[in-house]
Design a protein around this motif. Structure first.
Motif, mmCIF file in Angstrom:
data_model
loop_
_atom_site.group_PDB
_atom_site.id
_atom_site.type_symbol
_atom_site.label_atom_id
_atom_site.label_comp_id
_atom_site.label_asym_id
_atom_site.label_seq_id
_atom_site.Cartn_x
_atom_site.Cartn_y
_atom_site.Cartn_z
ATOM 1 N N CYS A 68 5.845 -9.016 7.045
ATOM 2 C CA CYS A 68 5.457 -10.318 6.484
ATOM 3 C C CYS A 68 6.506 -11.382 6.806
ATOM 4 O O CYS A 68 6.159 -12.560 6.995
ATOM 5 C CB CYS A 68 5.260 -10.188 4.975
ATOM 6 N N ALA A 69 7.772 -10.994 6.863
ATOM 7 C CA ALA A 69 8.814 -11.945 7.256
ATOM 8 C C ALA A 69 8.601 -12.415 8.692
ATOM 9 O O ALA A 69 8.844 -13.585 9.017
ATOM 10 C CB ALA A 69 10.192 -11.316 7.089
ATOM 11 N N GLU A 70 8.130 -11.513 9.560
ATOM 12 C CA GLU A 70 7.817 -11.910 10.936
ATOM 13 C C GLU A 70 6.715 -12.967 10.944
ATOM 14 O O GLU A 70 6.774 -13.950 11.693
ATOM 15 C CB GLU A 70 7.386 -10.689 11.744
ATOM 16 N N ALA A 71 5.687 -12.756 10.124
ATOM 17 C CA ALA A 71 4.611 -13.738 10.045
ATOM 18 C C ALA A 71 5.136 -15.076 9.547
ATOM 19 O O ALA A 71 4.758 -16.142 10.061
ATOM 20 C CB ALA A 71 3.503 -13.219 9.132
ATOM 21 N N ALA A 72 6.015 -15.035 8.557
ATOM 22 C CA ALA A 72 6.549 -16.283 8.001
ATOM 23 C C ALA A 72 7.376 -17.041 9.032
ATOM 24 O O ALA A 72 7.337 -18.277 9.086
ATOM 25 C CB ALA A 72 7.384 -15.970 6.761
ATOM 26 N N ARG A 73 8.117 -16.327 9.857
ATOM 27 C CA ARG A 73 8.910 -17.011 10.890
ATOM 28 C C ARG A 73 8.010 -17.723 11.892
ATOM 29 O O ARG A 73 8.350 -18.793 12.393
ATOM 30 C CB ARG A 73 9.824 -16.003 11.586
ATOM 31 N N GLU A 74 6.856 -17.115 12.182
ATOM 32 C CA GLU A 74 5.904 -17.763 13.080
ATOM 33 C C GLU A 74 5.317 -19.018 12.429
ATOM 34 O O GLU A 74 5.095 -20.037 13.080
ATOM 35 C CB GLU A 74 4.776 -16.789 13.440
ATOM 36 N N ASP B 19 7.769 -18.894 0.050
ATOM 37 C CA ASP B 19 7.106 -19.104 1.330
ATOM 38 C C ASP B 19 5.838 -18.275 1.441
ATOM 39 O O ASP B 19 4.858 -18.688 2.081
ATOM 40 C CB ASP B 19 8.043 -18.740 2.489
ATOM 41 N N GLY B 20 5.832 -17.085 0.853
ATOM 42 C CA GLY B 20 4.672 -16.203 0.943
ATOM 43 C C GLY B 20 4.689 -15.177 -0.166
ATOM 44 O O GLY B 20 5.742 -14.888 -0.751
ATOM 45 N N MET B 21 3.508 -14.655 -0.477
ATOM 46 C CA MET B 21 3.377 -13.590 -1.472
ATOM 47 C C MET B 21 2.884 -12.327 -0.779
ATOM 48 O O MET B 21 2.055 -12.380 0.126
ATOM 49 C CB MET B 21 2.398 -13.985 -2.579
ATOM 50 N N VAL B 22 3.383 -11.170 -1.250
ATOM 51 C CA VAL B 22 3.023 -9.873 -0.680
ATOM 52 C C VAL B 22 2.593 -8.950 -1.818
ATOM 53 O O VAL B 22 3.286 -8.849 -2.841
ATOM 54 C CB VAL B 22 4.221 -9.242 0.062
ATOM 55 N N THR B 23 1.454 -8.305 -1.663
ATOM 56 C CA THR B 23 0.995 -7.337 -2.660
ATOM 57 C C THR B 23 0.592 -6.048 -1.962
ATOM 58 O O THR B 23 0.113 -6.061 -0.822
ATOM 59 C CB THR B 23 -0.204 -7.860 -3.471
ATOM 60 N N LEU B 24 0.801 -4.948 -2.639
ATOM 61 C CA LEU B 24 0.397 -3.627 -2.159
ATOM 62 C C LEU B 24 -0.365 -2.942 -3.276
ATOM 63 O O LEU B 24 0.138 -2.819 -4.399
ATOM 64 C CB LEU B 24 1.624 -2.798 -1.777
ATOM 65 N N GLU B 25 -1.586 -2.521 -3.006
ATOM 66 C CA GLU B 25 -2.377 -1.810 -3.997
ATOM 67 C C GLU B 25 -2.777 -0.447 -3.457
ATOM 68 O O GLU B 25 -3.015 -0.277 -2.257
ATOM 69 C CB GLU B 25 -3.632 -2.601 -4.393
ATOM 70 N N ASP B 26 -2.842 0.511 -4.360
ATOM 71 C CA ASP B 26 -3.255 1.868 -4.026
ATOM 72 C C ASP B 26 -4.697 2.027 -4.480
ATOM 73 O O ASP B 26 -4.971 2.150 -5.681
ATOM 74 C CB ASP B 26 -2.336 2.881 -4.717
ATOM 75 N N LEU B 27 -5.622 2.022 -3.525
ATOM 76 C CA LEU B 27 -7.036 2.110 -3.889
ATOM 77 C C LEU B 27 -7.377 3.449 -4.515
ATOM 78 O O LEU B 27 -8.388 3.569 -5.218
ATOM 79 C CB LEU B 27 -7.909 1.873 -2.649
ATOM 80 N N GLY B 28 -6.542 4.446 -4.278
ATOM 81 C CA GLY B 28 -6.789 5.749 -4.890
ATOM 82 C C GLY B 28 -6.602 5.746 -6.390
ATOM 83 O O GLY B 28 -7.098 6.641 -7.086
ATOM 84 N N GLN C 187 0.878 -19.112 -5.784
ATOM 85 C CA GLN C 187 2.324 -19.295 -5.786
ATOM 86 C C GLN C 187 2.915 -19.531 -4.403
ATOM 87 O O GLN C 187 4.119 -19.684 -4.266
ATOM 88 C CB GLN C 187 3.037 -18.086 -6.411
ATOM 89 N N ALA C 188 2.131 -19.536 -3.357
ATOM 90 C CA ALA C 188 2.704 -19.675 -2.023
ATOM 91 C C ALA C 188 1.638 -20.171 -1.061
ATOM 92 O O ALA C 188 0.444 -19.989 -1.278
ATOM 93 C CB ALA C 188 3.270 -18.340 -1.554
ATOM 94 N N PRO C 189 2.066 -20.781 0.061
ATOM 95 C CA PRO C 189 1.093 -21.278 1.042
ATOM 96 C C PRO C 189 0.359 -20.187 1.803
ATOM 97 O O PRO C 189 -0.691 -20.445 2.386
ATOM 98 C CB PRO C 189 1.955 -22.126 1.997
#
Length: 427
Positions: free
Chosen positions: A267-273, A348-357, A380-382
Motif C-alpha cells: 500500500c505504501a508503494e501505491a501511495a508513492r505513485e 494518506d490512506g487506510m488499509v483493512t484486512l478481513e478474514d472471510l473465514g 478518513q483518507a483519500p
C-alpha cells in the motif's frame, strides 16, 4: 497513564455529567475511544450521514420472507445492547443512551433510471439518523436472473469485524427459529446489558494504561517527520469514487506476523505513485479486539494505528508498533502535535484486512445469500485498500476521483499488486 490523558479526562467529565441522572431514566454508558471519534466526527459534520458498515447479499427472488426477517432482526437488536444504544452529547460529552430496539427493514423501489444497488446506496447515504441496524431489500436482475439484493447496514460505532460475524450468525439463527424480540427473557437482557457495560469499561481501562508516557514517547519518535497532506490531497467530502480489484492466489506469506507488513509495504508503494516518490506515506489501519476478560459482546473495540512507512520494510517496525497499538489515536495525535509536528491526524490512506473465514454465510431459511461488494467512499483518507482473505486474497482499492485521475490511480494499483508478486487484473 497520566491523569491528563484524553481518556482520563473523558471519564472524569462523563462521571460529572451523569452523576445527577433522574430516577427512572436510562443510565448512560461511556463510549470507547473509537466510538467517541465516530460520534464527534458526525457532530462536527452537522448531522451528516453516520459512518456505517454495509454488507451486500443477493438472494433468489421471493426467497426471503420479509415479515419473518423483520421479526428476526428485532430479536437480534434486542439481545445485543450495542444495537439498542443511541449516541448523544451531554454538556459536550459523548454518551450512549440505552433504548428499545428499533431496527429498520424496508423494501425499496428503484427509480426508473436506477439499479437495485443504486437504490440501496441512495437509502444508505441518505440516512441521517444513526440507527444501529438497518436492512434494505430491492429487486434486482443479476446475470439475467431475478434476485433480491439485500443490504445489511450496521452503524460503525456498534460493530467491528468480530461483531459483523456475530450479527450474520445470530440473524440466520433467529430467522431459522422464527424468533422475535418478545421471545427474549428479561434475565437475558439484563445479563447482556451487564456484559456490554463491563466490556466497555475494560476497554477504557486498556486505553488508560496504553496512554502512559512511555507509549506516547514511542509514538512521538515513531512519527517524527510526519507532515500534513498537501492542500490538493487534503481529506474532505466528495461525491465520486472509483475502484479496482484483483484476486491474488493468497497472502504473500502464510505467517500472520509477516503477511500484514507485506500488505502495508504494498500500500505504501501505491501511495508513492499517488502522492510522489519523495513522500513518506502515512497509512492508518484498524487493530484490536475485545479486551482481556471481556465477554463476547457486539460493539466497536478497534483503534486506528498510524503507520508512517519506513525507509526499509514495514516488518522492521511493525512488531514494535503492535506493542503500543492500544494507545488511542487521538492521544497519539496530541502527543505528536505537542512535539512540534503540524499534524491533525490526517492519513494518506487506510488499509483493512478481513478474514472471510470468520464470518459465516448469511443463510435465511433455505436460501444462502451470495455476498457481493459495492465500492464505498474512502473513510478518513483519500484512498483506501481492503484485503479480504478467504479463497485467496481479494484486493480492492477505492480512491477519490477529484484527487486522483484514473491513469495515476490505476498505475498505483498496478504497483500495489505487483509488489505482492501478482500482475494486476482488470478492475
Amino acid at each position: 497513564m497520566t491523569s491528563s490523558s484524553i481518556t482520563a479526562q473523558y471519564l472524569a467529565r462523563f462521571a460529572a455529567v451523569t452523576a445527577d441522572g433522574a430516577a427512572g431514566e436510562p443510565r448512560p454508558l461511556p463510549l470507547t475511544g473509537a466510538q467517541r471519534r465516530f460520534v464527534v466526527m458526525r457532530s462536527a459534520n452537522r448531522g451528516g450521514p453516520p459512518d456505517v458498515v454495509p454488507l451486500y447479499f443477493r438472494f433468489p427472488a421471493g426467497a426471503v420472507d420479509e415479515d419473518r426477517l423483520r421479526d428476526a432482526v428485532g430479536q437480534v437488536a434486542a439481545v445485543h445492547p450495542a444495537l439498542r444504544l443511541r449516541a448523544g452529547i451531554r454538556r459536550g460529552i459523548p454518551v450512549h443512551l440505552p433504548g428499545a430496539p428499533s431496527p429498520v427493514v424496508r423494501r425499496l423501489v428503484p427509480r426508473p433510471d436506477e439499479s437495485a444497488v443504486g437504490a440501496l446506496r441512495r437509502a444508505i447515504e441518505g440516512e441521517r439518523e444513526a440507527t444501529p441496524l438497518r436492512l434494505y431489500l430491492a429487486a434486482d436482475t443479476a446475470g439475467g436472473e431475478a434476485v433480491d439484493a439485500l443490504a445489511l447496514v450496521v452503524d460503525h460505532a456498534a460493530c467491528d469485524e468480530q461483531a459483523l460475524a456475530q450479527i450474520t450468525d445470530d440473524l440466520a439463527a433467529a430467522y431459522a427459529a422464527r424468533s422475535t424480540a418478545a421471545d427474549v427473557p428479561p434475565a437475558r437482557l439484563r445479563a447482556a446489558d451487564d456484559a456490554y457495560r463491563a466490556a466497555v469499561e475494560l476497554q477504557l481501562d486498556a486505553e488508560l494504561r496504553a496512554s502512559d508516557p512511555g507509549a506516547l514517547a514511542y509514538w512521538t519518535r515513531r512519527l517524527a517527520g510526519v507532515h500534513r497532506p498537501q492542500a490538493a490531497h487534503a481529506p474532505g467530502p466528495t461525491g465520486r469514487v472509483a475502484a479496482a480489484d484483483a484476486r491474488l492466489p493468497g497472502p504473500p506469506d502464510a505467517g500472520a506476523g509477516s503477511a500484514f507488513p507485506a500488505l502495508l509495504d504494498a500500500c505504501a508503494e501505491a501511495a508513492r505513485e499517488l502522492y510522489g516518490e519523495a513522500r513518506r506515506p502515512l497509512l492508518g489501519y484498524p487493530w484490536g479486539g475485545r479486551p482481556y476478560g471481556a465477554g463476547d459482546v457486539l460493539g466497536c473495540f478497534l483503534n486506528t494505528v498510524a503507520h508512517l512507512a519506513p525507509k526499509k520494510a514495514a516488518a522492521d517496525v511493525w512488531w514494535d508498533d503492535l506493542d503500543r497499538a492500544d494507545t488511542p489515536f487521538d492521544e497519539v495525535v496530541r502527543a505528536v502535535r505537542a512535539a512540534g509536528q503540524d499534524w491533525y491526524g490526517e492519513l494518506d490512506g487506510m488499509v483493512t484486512l478481513e478474514d472471510l473465514g470468520r464470518r459465516p454465510p448469511l443463510r435465511l431459511g433455505d436460501a444462502e445469500g451470495h455476498e457481493f461488494h459495492v465500492p464505498a467512499r474512502p473513510s478518513q483518507a483519500p484512498f483506501a485498500v481492503s484485503f479480504s482473505q478467504g479463497d485467496g486474497l481479494l484486493v480492492r482499492m477505492v480512491w477519490r476521483t477529484d484527487l486522483f485521475p484514473e491513469p495515476r490511480a490505476m498505475a498505483a494499483f498496478g504497483r500495489l499488486t505487483g509488489r505482492l508478486g501478482t500482475p494486476m487484473r482488470a478492475p
